[in-house]
Write a protein that holds these residues in place. Structure first.
Motif, short mmCIF file in Angstrom:
data_model
loop_
_atom_site.label_atom_id
_atom_site.label_comp_id
_atom_site.label_asym_id
_atom_site.label_seq_id
_atom_site.Cartn_x
_atom_site.Cartn_y
_atom_site.Cartn_z
N ILE A 57 -6.92 -4.47 1.61
CA ILE A 57 -5.52 -4.30 1.97
C ILE A 57 -5.28 -4.67 3.43
O ILE A 57 -4.20 -5.09 3.81
CB ILE A 57 -5.06 -2.86 1.65
CG1 ILE A 57 -5.12 -2.64 0.14
CG2 ILE A 57 -3.66 -2.59 2.20
CD1 ILE A 57 -4.85 -1.22 -0.31
N VAL A 58 -6.30 -4.54 4.26
CA VAL A 58 -6.27 -5.03 5.64
C VAL A 58 -7.54 -5.83 5.87
O VAL A 58 -8.53 -5.65 5.17
CB VAL A 58 -6.17 -3.91 6.71
CG1 VAL A 58 -4.91 -3.11 6.56
CG2 VAL A 58 -7.38 -3.01 6.66
N GLY A 59 -7.52 -6.72 6.82
CA GLY A 59 -8.70 -7.52 7.11
C GLY A 59 -8.54 -8.22 8.43
O GLY A 59 -7.56 -8.02 9.15
N TRP A 110 0.85 -1.19 0.00
CA TRP A 110 0.00 0.00 0.00
C TRP A 110 0.88 1.24 0.00
O TRP A 110 1.90 1.29 0.69
CB TRP A 110 -0.89 -0.01 1.24
CG TRP A 110 -1.65 1.26 1.49
CD1 TRP A 110 -2.62 1.80 0.69
CD2 TRP A 110 -1.53 2.14 2.61
NE1 TRP A 110 -3.11 2.95 1.25
CE2 TRP A 110 -2.45 3.19 2.42
CE3 TRP A 110 -0.73 2.14 3.74
CZ2 TRP A 110 -2.60 4.22 3.35
CZ3 TRP A 110 -0.88 3.17 4.66
CH2 TRP A 110 -1.80 4.19 4.46
N THR A 111 0.50 2.23 -0.79
CA THR A 111 1.18 3.52 -0.81
C THR A 111 0.28 4.54 -0.13
O THR A 111 -0.87 4.74 -0.56
CB THR A 111 1.51 3.97 -2.24
OG1 THR A 111 2.32 2.96 -2.85
CG2 THR A 111 2.26 5.29 -2.26
N ASP A 112 0.79 5.16 0.94
CA ASP A 112 -0.04 6.10 1.71
C ASP A 112 -0.18 7.44 0.99
O ASP A 112 0.38 7.65 -0.08
CB ASP A 112 0.48 6.25 3.13
CG ASP A 112 1.84 6.92 3.24
OD1 ASP A 112 2.22 7.69 2.34
OD2 ASP A 112 2.52 6.67 4.25
N GLY A 113 -0.92 8.34 1.58
CA GLY A 113 -1.18 9.65 1.00
C GLY A 113 0.04 10.52 0.84
O GLY A 113 0.02 11.51 0.10
N ASN A 114 1.13 10.18 1.54
CA ASN A 114 2.38 10.93 1.42
C ASN A 114 3.32 10.32 0.39
O ASN A 114 4.45 10.76 0.25
CB ASN A 114 3.09 11.00 2.78
CG ASN A 114 2.31 11.81 3.78
OD1 ASN A 114 1.72 12.84 3.45
ND2 ASN A 114 2.28 11.34 5.02
N GLY A 115 2.86 9.26 -0.29
CA GLY A 115 3.68 8.61 -1.30
C GLY A 115 4.65 7.58 -0.75
O GLY A 115 5.49 7.07 -1.48
N VAL A 116 4.52 7.25 0.53
CA VAL A 116 5.39 6.25 1.15
C VAL A 116 4.80 4.87 0.89
O VAL A 116 3.63 4.62 1.20
CB VAL A 116 5.55 6.49 2.66
CG1 VAL A 116 6.40 5.41 3.31
CG2 VAL A 116 6.13 7.88 2.92
N THR A 117 5.60 3.97 0.32
CA THR A 117 5.14 2.61 0.05
C THR A 117 5.41 1.71 1.25
O THR A 117 6.51 1.71 1.81
CB THR A 117 5.86 2.04 -1.20
OG1 THR A 117 5.57 2.89 -2.31
CG2 THR A 117 5.39 0.63 -1.50
N HIS A 118 4.40 0.97 1.65
CA HIS A 118 4.49 0.02 2.75
C HIS A 118 4.25 -1.38 2.18
O HIS A 118 3.35 -1.57 1.37
CB HIS A 118 3.44 0.33 3.82
CG HIS A 118 3.50 1.73 4.33
ND1 HIS A 118 4.35 2.12 5.34
CD2 HIS A 118 2.83 2.85 3.95
CE1 HIS A 118 4.19 3.42 5.57
NE2 HIS A 118 3.28 3.88 4.74
N SER A 119 5.03 -2.33 2.61
CA SER A 119 4.93 -3.70 2.11
C SER A 119 3.90 -4.51 2.89
O SER A 119 3.61 -4.21 4.05
CB SER A 119 6.28 -4.40 2.23
OG SER A 119 7.26 -3.71 1.48
N ALA A 120 3.39 -5.55 2.26
CA ALA A 120 2.50 -6.49 2.94
C ALA A 120 3.23 -7.01 4.18
O ALA A 120 4.42 -7.30 4.13
CB ALA A 120 2.15 -7.64 2.01
N GLY A 121 2.53 -7.07 5.30
CA GLY A 121 3.13 -7.51 6.56
C GLY A 121 3.58 -6.35 7.42
O GLY A 121 3.79 -6.52 8.63
N ASP A 122 3.74 -5.15 6.84
CA ASP A 122 4.09 -3.97 7.63
C ASP A 122 2.91 -3.58 8.51
O ASP A 122 1.75 -3.79 8.14
CB ASP A 122 4.43 -2.77 6.73
CG ASP A 122 5.77 -2.87 6.06
OD1 ASP A 122 6.53 -3.81 6.36
OD2 ASP A 122 6.06 -2.00 5.20
N SER A 123 3.19 -2.97 9.64
CA SER A 123 2.16 -2.41 10.50
C SER A 123 2.26 -0.91 10.44
O SER A 123 3.35 -0.35 10.48
CB SER A 123 2.33 -2.90 11.94
OG SER A 123 2.12 -4.29 12.02
N VAL A 124 1.11 -0.24 10.29
CA VAL A 124 1.07 1.20 10.14
C VAL A 124 -0.05 1.79 10.99
O VAL A 124 -1.02 1.11 11.31
CB VAL A 124 0.86 1.60 8.66
CG1 VAL A 124 2.04 1.19 7.80
CG2 VAL A 124 -0.42 1.02 8.10
#
Length: 78
Positions: A48-50, A19-33
């Protein structure tokens, strides 16, 4: 985990896919945000989450007091 930042409710979630957040930062599957409630709803709608399958009432294994992985006060683990 739910966190209040000022007037905003933030939720700590684990991503099921990239997932790419609103600031353009890409987060990988398994990351916690940390995300706000509106973003959480969007991520859930996009799959993307469940829910995480598990034994706890919220779908996860409980690691807090009384849980099998609890290593804090009252634990039987060293």
């Amino acid at each position: 985990m739910i966190v209040y930042l000022g007037d905003s409710l933030m939720v700590y979630v684990m991503l099921s896919s990239d997932w790419t957040d609103g600031n353009g930062v890409t987060h990988s599957a398994g990351d916690s945000v940390d995300v706000d409630a509106a973003t959480l709803a969007q991520l859930q709608a996009q799959g993307i989450v469940g829910e995480v399958p598990g034994k706890g009432k919220d779908g996860t294994d409980w690691a807090g007091p009384g849980g099998t992985d609890w290593a804090g006060p009252g634990s039987t683990k060293p």
